[in-house]
Design an enzyme around this catalytic site. Structure first.
Site, short mmCIF file in Angstrom:
data_model
loop_
_atom_site.label_atom_id
_atom_site.label_comp_id
_atom_site.label_asym_id
_atom_site.label_seq_id
_atom_site.Cartn_x
_atom_site.Cartn_y
_atom_site.Cartn_z
N ASN A 1 7.01 8.33 -8.22
CA ASN A 1 7.78 9.23 -7.10
C ASN A 1 9.08 9.42 -7.45
OD1 ASN A 1 8.90 9.40 -4.33
ND2 ASN A 1 9.91 7.65 -5.10
N TYR B 1 14.39 22.01 -11.32
CA TYR B 1 13.76 20.99 -10.37
C TYR B 1 12.35 21.97 -10.10
CZ TYR B 1 12.63 18.30 -6.37
OH TYR B 1 12.29 17.52 -5.35
#
Length: 250
Positions: free
Chosen positions: A90, A156
């Site tokens: 995560n 990203y």
């Protein structure tokens, strides 16, 4: 609640937000949890919350951009709890808002190192440990930006798209060895980090992008993640599941 009794789980980025919610839900469902974060103090806070009422957890400092650190994290989980059956990769970071031409090279490399290389390192060492434990399940945290673009966020967006491909490839490689690997793609989630970086007006504008009319919660992402880790998802692998309030349906 899912039943994770007798299983050991690693959650990276477990110090706050989505990672903390997942670690807490796994522990509440019976798992032994290694809450890993580059900020060890935040990992300890999550573990304190778990250990006080919910179950057994240990904090571990990890820099997911460092393969040696990730290898040590997995070894810590195995040595502490006797094996590894569950993992959630995560941990991730954002980056500057800048056009592709003007995007700083150092920021590009940093985001690749954390968001993509970090997941690869996680898979590399987690899968090896799970093979010794008889199998397991892994969830990689992507984003809605693993399926759509976003201006001024080339690094990203690139990492989150690539993460989906990495998930599918690893899932195919290990499906016959009792290891399932899936990806989750949250939309904008109401986390402390979001509140810290944006004012109320900006958060309201983000919420309005979702047809459901609000931001998601860490617990809603955790619910999907823990389902995918559970035996209830035993025929699901190599797939990418959105939790986005209808964002990508537009």
């Amino acid at each position: 609640m899912r039943d994770f009794q007798g299983k050991t789980a690693i959650v990276t980025g477990a110090g706050s937000g989505i990672g903390a919610a997942i670690a807490i839900e796994l522990a509440a469902s019976g798992a032994h949890v290694v809450a890993a974060d580059i900020d060890i103090a935040s990992a300890v806070r999550t573990v304190t919350q778990i250990s006080s009422t919910l179950g057994n957890a240990r904090a571990c400092q990890v820099d997911v951009a460092d393969p040696r650190s990730v290898e040590q994290m997995v070894a810590f989980a195995v040595e502490t709890f006797g094996g590894l059956q569950l993992a959630v990769n995560n941990a991730g970071i954002g980056g500057p808002s800048e056009t592709t031409v003007n995007y700083p090279l150092e920021d590009w490399q940093k985001i690749i190192d954390v968001n993509l290389n970090g997941v690869f390192y996680g898979l590399k060492y987690e899968i090896a440990a799970m093979l010794k434990s008889g199998g397991g399940a892994i969830v990689n945290m992507s984003s809605i930006l693993g399926s759509v673009g976003w201006e001024n966020a080339c690094a990203y967006v690139s990492t989150k798209h690539a993460l989906v491909g990495l998930t599918k490839t690893a899932a195919l490689e290990y499906a016959g060895q009792n290891i399932r690997i899936n990806a989750v793609g949250p939309a904008f989630i109401d986390t402390p980090l979001l509140a810290k970086n944006l004012d109320a007006e900006a958060i309201g504008q983000l919420a309005a992008l979702h047809p459901i009319g609000r931001l998601g919660t860490p617990e809603e992402v955790s619910a999907l993640t823990c389902f995918l880790l559970s035996a209830d998802a035993s025929f699901i692998t190599g797939s990418y599941h959105l939790v986005d309030g209808g964002y990508t349906a537009k």
